[in-house]
Scaffold this motif. Structure first.
Motif, PDB file in Angstrom:
ATOM      1  N   ILE A 132      42.126  51.906  48.281  1.00 46.71           N
ATOM      2  CA  ILE A 132      43.553  51.553  48.191  1.00 46.71           C
ATOM      3  C   ILE A 132      44.491  52.631  48.791  1.00 46.71           C
ATOM      4  O   ILE A 132      45.436  52.277  49.508  1.00 46.71           O
ATOM      5  N   PRO A 133      44.257  53.935  48.587  1.00 48.86           N
ATOM      6  CA  PRO A 133      45.192  54.918  49.162  1.00 48.86           C
ATOM      7  C   PRO A 133      45.365  54.778  50.679  1.00 48.86           C
ATOM      8  O   PRO A 133      46.492  54.817  51.180  1.00 48.86           O
ATOM      9  N   ASP A 134      44.264  54.569  51.400  1.00 48.84           N
ATOM     10  CA  ASP A 134      44.394  54.394  52.859  1.00 48.84           C
ATOM     11  C   ASP A 134      45.097  53.084  53.193  1.00 48.84           C
ATOM     12  O   ASP A 134      45.818  52.990  54.187  1.00 48.84           O
ATOM     13  N   MET A 135      44.848  52.042  52.377  1.00 48.78           N
ATOM     14  CA  MET A 135      45.515  50.763  52.614  1.00 48.78           C
ATOM     15  C   MET A 135      47.026  50.894  52.386  1.00 48.78           C
ATOM     16  O   MET A 135      47.832  50.338  53.120  1.00 48.78           O
ATOM     17  N   ILE A 136      47.402  51.673  51.369  1.00 41.74           N
ATOM     18  CA  ILE A 136      48.834  51.896  51.104  1.00 41.74           C
ATOM     19  C   ILE A 136      49.462  52.591  52.318  1.00 41.74           C
ATOM     20  O   ILE A 136      50.529  52.211  52.800  1.00 41.74           O
ATOM     21  N   GLU A 137      48.750  53.593  52.817  1.00 38.11           N
ATOM     22  CA  GLU A 137      49.283  54.335  53.951  1.00 38.11           C
ATOM     23  C   GLU A 137      49.444  53.451  55.183  1.00 38.11           C
ATOM     24  O   GLU A 137      50.449  53.520  55.884  1.00 38.11           O
ATOM     25  N   SER A 140      48.607  47.790  54.762  1.00 33.91           N
ATOM     26  CA  SER A 140      47.803  46.613  55.061  1.00 33.91           C
ATOM     27  C   SER A 140      46.408  46.775  54.462  1.00 33.91           C
ATOM     28  O   SER A 140      45.814  47.849  54.532  1.00 33.91           O
ATOM     29  N   GLY A 141      45.921  45.711  53.841  1.00 33.19           N
ATOM     30  CA  GLY A 141      44.558  45.766  53.295  1.00 33.19           C
ATOM     31  C   GLY A 141      44.182  44.464  52.611  1.00 33.19           C
ATOM     32  O   GLY A 141      45.051  43.721  52.137  1.00 33.19           O
ATOM     33  N   LYS A 142      42.890  44.211  52.599  1.00 31.20           N
ATOM     34  CA  LYS A 142      42.371  42.983  51.980  1.00 31.20           C
ATOM     35  C   LYS A 142      41.234  43.363  51.038  1.00 31.20           C
ATOM     36  O   LYS A 142      40.288  44.057  51.446  1.00 31.20           O
ATOM     37  N   ILE A 143      41.337  42.922  49.803  1.00 32.02           N
ATOM     38  CA  ILE A 143      40.237  43.136  48.848  1.00 32.02           C
ATOM     39  C   ILE A 143      39.814  41.764  48.342  1.00 32.02           C
ATOM     40  O   ILE A 143      40.659  40.953  47.942  1.00 32.02           O
ATOM     41  N   ILE A 144      38.523  41.513  48.417  1.00 34.27           N
ATOM     42  CA  ILE A 144      37.996  40.211  47.981  1.00 34.27           C
ATOM     43  C   ILE A 144      36.948  40.463  46.896  1.00 34.27           C
ATOM     44  O   ILE A 144      35.990  41.216  47.116  1.00 34.27           O
ATOM     45  N   ASN A 145      37.150  39.887  45.742  1.00 32.02           N
ATOM     46  CA  ASN A 145      36.214  40.090  44.635  1.00 32.02           C
ATOM     47  C   ASN A 145      35.274  38.904  44.475  1.00 32.02           C
ATOM     48  O   ASN A 145      35.652  37.761  44.745  1.00 32.02           O
ATOM     49  N   ALA A 146      34.054  39.201  43.991  1.00 29.93           N
ATOM     50  CA  ALA A 146      33.063  38.139  43.779  1.00 29.93           C
ATOM     51  C   ALA A 146      33.166  37.644  42.344  1.00 29.93           C
ATOM     52  O   ALA A 146      32.535  38.178  41.426  1.00 29.93           O
ATOM     53  N   CYS A 147      33.992  36.633  42.147  1.00 34.97           N
ATOM     54  CA  CYS A 147      34.066  36.000  40.826  1.00 34.97           C
ATOM     55  C   CYS A 147      32.936  34.981  40.700  1.00 34.97           C
ATOM     56  O   CYS A 147      31.933  35.066  41.428  1.00 34.97           O
ATOM     57  N   SER A 148      33.069  34.019  39.821  1.00 38.15           N
ATOM     58  CA  SER A 148      31.939  33.143  39.505  1.00 38.15           C
ATOM     59  C   SER A 148      32.452  31.948  38.704  1.00 38.15           C
ATOM     60  O   SER A 148      33.589  31.971  38.202  1.00 38.15           O
ATOM     61  N   MET A 149      31.612  30.941  38.527  1.00 36.41           N
ATOM     62  CA  MET A 149      31.926  29.881  37.562  1.00 36.41           C
ATOM     63  C   MET A 149      32.179  30.525  36.201  1.00 36.41           C
ATOM     64  O   MET A 149      32.939  30.040  35.379  1.00 36.41           O
ATOM     65  N   TYR A 179      49.792  46.174  43.989  1.00 35.78           N
ATOM     66  CA  TYR A 179      49.780  46.660  45.383  1.00 35.78           C
ATOM     67  C   TYR A 179      50.263  45.648  46.413  1.00 35.78           C
ATOM     68  O   TYR A 179      50.257  45.944  47.604  1.00 35.78           O
ATOM     69  N   GLY A 180      50.705  44.482  45.955  1.00 36.32           N
ATOM     70  CA  GLY A 180      51.253  43.484  46.885  1.00 36.32           C
ATOM     71  C   GLY A 180      52.423  44.048  47.681  1.00 36.32           C
ATOM     72  O   GLY A 180      52.613  43.710  48.853  1.00 36.32           O
ATOM     73  N   GLN A 181      53.171  44.956  47.051  1.00 45.12           N
ATOM     74  CA  GLN A 181      54.332  45.559  47.731  1.00 45.12           C
ATOM     75  C   GLN A 181      53.932  46.375  48.964  1.00 45.12           C
ATOM     76  O   GLN A 181      54.762  46.683  49.811  1.00 45.12           O
ATOM     77  N   TYR A 182      52.651  46.756  49.033  1.00 43.18           N
ATOM     78  CA  TYR A 182      52.173  47.514  50.201  1.00 43.18           C
ATOM     79  C   TYR A 182      51.443  46.612  51.202  1.00 43.18           C
ATOM     80  O   TYR A 182      50.651  47.076  52.011  1.00 43.18           O
ATOM     81  N   ASN A 183      51.664  45.326  51.088  1.00 38.14           N
ATOM     82  CA  ASN A 183      50.992  44.355  51.966  1.00 38.14           C
ATOM     83  C   ASN A 183      49.464  44.391  51.788  1.00 38.14           C
ATOM     84  O   ASN A 183      48.705  44.258  52.734  1.00 38.14           O
ATOM     85  N   ILE A 184      49.051  44.606  50.545  1.00 40.94           N
ATOM     86  CA  ILE A 184      47.623  44.528  50.211  1.00 40.94           C
ATOM     87  C   ILE A 184      47.414  43.219  49.469  1.00 40.94           C
ATOM     88  O   ILE A 184      48.137  42.931  48.513  1.00 40.94           O
ATOM     89  N   GLN A 185      46.471  42.434  49.946  1.00 36.79           N
ATOM     90  CA  GLN A 185      46.161  41.181  49.248  1.00 36.79           C
ATOM     91  C   GLN A 185      44.791  41.302  48.578  1.00 36.79           C
ATOM     92  O   GLN A 185      43.832  41.759  49.195  1.00 36.79           O
ATOM     93  N   CYS A 186      44.770  40.932  47.306  1.00 41.69           N
ATOM     94  CA  CYS A 186      43.499  40.924  46.580  1.00 41.69           C
ATOM     95  C   CYS A 186      43.274  39.521  46.031  1.00 41.69           C
ATOM     96  O   CYS A 186      44.049  39.026  45.209  1.00 41.69           O
ATOM     97  N   PHE A 247      49.953  35.730  52.852  1.00 45.51           N
ATOM     98  CA  PHE A 247      50.867  35.464  51.726  1.00 45.51           C
ATOM     99  C   PHE A 247      50.118  34.832  50.555  1.00 45.51           C
ATOM    100  O   PHE A 247      50.713  34.265  49.641  1.00 45.51           O
ATOM    101  N   ILE A 248      48.791  34.944  50.578  1.00 39.72           N
ATOM    102  CA  ILE A 248      47.969  34.458  49.460  1.00 39.72           C
ATOM    103  C   ILE A 248      47.508  35.693  48.703  1.00 39.72           C
ATOM    104  O   ILE A 248      46.855  36.572  49.271  1.00 39.72           O
ATOM    105  N   ASN A 249      47.868  35.782  47.451  1.00 42.09           N
ATOM    106  CA  ASN A 249      47.548  37.002  46.707  1.00 42.09           C
ATOM    107  C   ASN A 249      47.273  36.677  45.239  1.00 42.09           C
ATOM    108  O   ASN A 249      47.966  35.861  44.633  1.00 42.09           O
ATOM    109  N   GLY A 250      46.218  37.299  44.703  1.00 37.50           N
ATOM    110  CA  GLY A 250      45.920  37.167  43.268  1.00 37.50           C
ATOM    111  C   GLY A 250      45.225  35.859  42.894  1.00 37.50           C
ATOM    112  O   GLY A 250      45.166  35.514  41.720  1.00 37.50           O
TER     113      GLY A 250
END
Ligand code: NAP
Ligand code: GCO
Length: 289
Positions: A132-137, A140-149, A179-186, A247-250
């Motif tokens: 995240i620190p480098d993404m803030i700088e 821009s950044g994309k984090i994708i988590n592996a959720c599940s049923m 972190y959406g304010q830093y254009n990071i989408q998770c 613009f898809i986040n969370g």
């Protein structure tokens, strides 16, 4: 003029997929490479990393892989620093590494519980925190988590896994919030039942060749009447990693052949003979192609 499909490109982006020597992680990484990204992966031991390196080489993908346990903060920070020095800062992180222990809750030891929570929930916290620190700088950044049923539903024997994947859904929303304010989408991908080594025990046929009861159950619960294939997840992964989803986040997007929309049919109505012939093809893993 750049067209809509260009927004799905990942040219020059550095994409780190955790636990990506095989299974879903390999499928995500393969899709990212096809979309133009430089692929970076880790896995839990040298044998798996070597297996991954061979697999990427066979696919014609130049991937950087190293041993790194996602539960070890020091090792994760060292891995991220190493990638930064050798390849560049990480633009896309997929928190894919995960484990499951199918044990009735009243028989599960605290150590087993901790292990699942550590890999499936604390691991994504540690890895996200590291990038995240480098993404803030970069703003821009994309984090994708592996959720599940199991981010939505419970089931016998998977208490720790369900608690971790439910928690991961909320971590996804919180990273978005913070972190959406830093254009990071998770965002998160919530796969249904996908044919990988992790789910192999659930559909293993008996010596009589009969379909496992759980296999019958899942097909009855799935409008598509099949297990997912690793390829089924690739389109969404690229979308969530690309500017097309800025613009898809969370959000958690479920890829489950309709399981979460359907109450299911009586398993005894399922015509087993319909599935026997395609069994081998259907369960083929990306690695075997
Ligand atoms: P998989 O086949 O078990 O692959 C996961 C990878 O992560 C393996 O290489 C595993 O190594 C590695 N790993 C485990 N602990 C690790 C650690 N501490 N540090 C680094 N790597 C570690 O799983 P999959 O089926 O591809 O699933 C990938 C992710 O999607 C998981 O988070 C899983 O929970 C989730 N998911 C899967 C399904 C499905 O139907 N398959 C459905 C929903 C969600 P080992 O082989 O040594 O464990
Ligand atoms: C189980 C399965 C699941 C799947 C998947 C479902 O035992 O019920 O392993 O947990 O792997 O996560 O989405």
């Amino acid at each position: 003029m750049s067209g809509i499909l260009d927004k799905f490109r990942l040219d020059g982006k550095v994409a780190w997929v955790t636990g990506a020597s095989y299974g879903l992680g390999l499928a995500y990484a393969k899709a990212f490479a096809e979309a133009g990204a430089k692929v970076v992966f880790n896995d839990i031991n040298e044998e798996l990393v070597e297996k991954g390196r061979n697999e990427y080489a066979k696919l014609g993908i130049e991937a950087y892989g190293a041993v790194c346990d996602v539960t070890n903060e020091e090792a994760v920070n060292a891995f991220v620093a190493d990638v930064k020095a050798k390849i560049g800062t990480i633009d896309i992180l997929v928190n894919n590494a995960g484990i499951i222990k199918r044990i009735p809750m009243h028989e599960m030891s605290k150590a087993q519980w901790d292990q699942v929570i550590n890999v499936d929930l604390t691991g994504p916290f540690i890895c996200s925190k590291a990038v995240i620190p480098d993404m803030i700088e970069k703003k821009s950044g994309k984090i994708i988590n592996a959720c599940s049923m199991m981010s939505e539903f419970g089931r016998e024997t998977v208490s720790a896994y369900a608690a971790a994947k439910g928690g991961l859904k909320m971590l996804t929303r919180n990273i978005c919030s913070e972190y959406g304010q830093y254009n990071i989408q998770c965002n998160a991908i919530g796969p249904g039942y996908i044919a990988t080594p992790q789910t192999a025990p659930l559909r293993a046929r008996g010596e009589d060749g009969k379909m496992a009861p759980f296999d019958r159950f899942i097909r009855s619960k799935t409008p598509a009447q099949r297990w997912g294939k690793t390829e089924d997840l690739q389109g969404l992964a690229v979308f969530l990693a690309s500017p097309a989803s800025d613009f898809i986040n969370g959000q958690v997007v479920y890829i489950d052949g309709g399981i979460s929309a359907y109450i299911g049919q009586d398993p005894s109505n399922l015509d087993e003979s319909k599935f026997a012939a395609i069994e081998e093809d259907e369960f083929v893993n990306v690695l075997d192609k």
